[in-house]
Design an enzyme around this catalytic site. Structure first.
Site, PDB file in Angstrom:
ATOM      1  CG  ASP A   1      20.257   1.396  -2.076  1.00 31.43           C
ATOM      2  OD1 ASP A   1      20.517   1.390  -0.866  1.00 31.43           O
ATOM      3  OD2 ASP A   1      19.483   2.216  -2.596  1.00 31.43           O
TER       4      ASP A   1
ATOM      5  CG  ASP B   1      15.422  -0.604  -7.657  1.00 29.12           C
ATOM      6  OD1 ASP B   1      15.176   0.456  -7.052  1.00 29.12           O
ATOM      7  OD2 ASP B   1      16.449  -0.765  -8.346  1.00 29.12           O
TER       8      ASP B   1
END
Length: 376
Positions: free
Chosen positions: A93, A267
């Site tokens: 990320d 996720d």
């Protein structure tokens, strides 16, 4: 495996999509759940166990890794794959969410965000370009644009400002990422809980022709029905031939309902975090192993599971470990939970392939509702 990044949509069943992401380090079967390896480790798990549970890809966190051991050190040590002994795909990320949520002091403007480390108070600056640079140093296969994620509820003016900023940052991230064969950068749709802003964000990102698209800002405290409405608004505006990733979600029920609306990748820290706190996910719903009723229950969590943690250890032993604060308790429950999530994803993929996703979803929810009091 493929030398380039490719997404193949193999079949649809209602809104649910069966697909495959191919890239040099491996194939990701979608819908996919990505275990979260925040600082280069999926907490309380060996990565061999993570792989054996069925994971094709894991997630690493740019914010945490840039603070320690630092991206530059990871690069000197051969990259994140080499350092943690995971030769398969890794998604990182951008660090934006953690900067907004963890750093005690921050200053945000068009250039990026300046923040204090939650570890030692040191001052850092992260621009869109620096976020991509860090992810490149880590060596991740899928990299995320830097975005501004506002907590809900927020004012429409604040949500719009952050969405527009995120779009400008996406353009800069795309330039910074450039052409990296075999890798991908995903854009992130923002817009809070305002449908028109979600649509504008999705349309603008689609015009950038990125390799994939994430839906962000929907794991920040809003009710599930709001999340699902935003997906129903957003997903029709995204290209059908590109993968769609719902960031930070979620519970098994969130996953089922999001797959039904067209999400391909997920996720969440929930499987491992819950495991460390004594909560198990099973095909008969959630089990709080701390409860006294498990103290003399010699049944396993699930005698039909392929996971040793689910099948070979009694609830009585798990109860004892958790109540005694033994590390093994959290390890076994995390293993069980990740295995259950991957079994759920495998079941979802099989059901879509066979054109019976709606029935699978109904059966799965019915089994959760039965609970675990009866023999499993």
């Amino acid at each position: 495996m493929s030398e380039s990044f490719q997404f193949q949509l193999k079949k649809t069943d209602g809104g649910a999509r069966l697909g495959e992401v191919s890239m040099p380090r491996g194939t990701i079967r979608t819908p996919a759940f990505m275990p979260v390896g925040t600082v280069g480790t999926v907490k309380a798990m060996y990565l061999d166990q993570v792989r054996e549970s069925g994971a094709d890809i894991i997630l690493g966190n740019t914010y945490h890794l840039m603070l320690r051991p630092t991206a530059e050190r990871v690069a000197r040590l051969g990259g994140l794959h080499e350092l943690i002994r995971w030769p398969h795909p890794i998604l990182t990320d951008s660090g934006g969410f953690q900067v907004m949520s963890l750093s005690g002091l921050r200053k945000l403007d068009e250039k990026g965000v300046t923040f204090k480390s939650h570890v030692d108070g040191s001052l850092h600056h992260m621009s869109p370009e620096r976020s991509i640079e860090i992810q490149g140093l880590l060596g991740s296969d899928i990299q995320m644009q830097l975005d501004e994620c506002v907590a809900l509820p927020s004012t429409p003016k604040e949500i719009e400002r952050a969405m527009e900023m995120s779009l400008r940052w996406a353009e800069r991230c795309k330039v910074a990422f450039g052409d990296q064969p075999g890798k991908a950068m995903f854009g992130i749709v923002q817009g809070g809980d305002i449908p028109d802003l979600r649509i504008r964000s999705a349309q603008a990102l689609s015009q950038m022709d990125l390799k994939g698209y994430a839906v962000g800002g929907l794991a920040v405290g809003e009710p599930q029905d709001v999340m699902l409405r935003m997906l129903e608004t957003t997903l029709p505006e995204l290209p059908t031939e590109k993968p769609r990733y719902l960031m930070g979600v979620g519970t098994p029920d969130d996953i089922l309902k999001s797959v039904a609306r067209g999400i391909d990748m997920f996720d969440c820290v929930m499987p491992t975090r819950s495991g460390r706190h004594g909560l198990a996910f099973t095909r008969r719903g959630k089990v709080n192993i701390r409860n006294a009723r498990h103290a003399e229950d010699m049944r396993p969590l699930d005698d039909q599971s392929n996971c040793p943690a689910s099948r070979d250890y009694s609830r009585a032993y798990l109860h004892h470990l958790v109540r005694a604060n033994e590390a093994l308790g959290g390890m076994l429950l995390s293993w069980n939970n990740l295995a259950y999530y991957q079994e759920l994803m495998q079941g979802i993929r099989k059901a879509i392939a066979e054109g019976r996703f709606a029935d699978f979803m109904a059966e799965t929810q019915e089994n959760w509702a039965k609970g675990d009091l009866e023999p499993v």
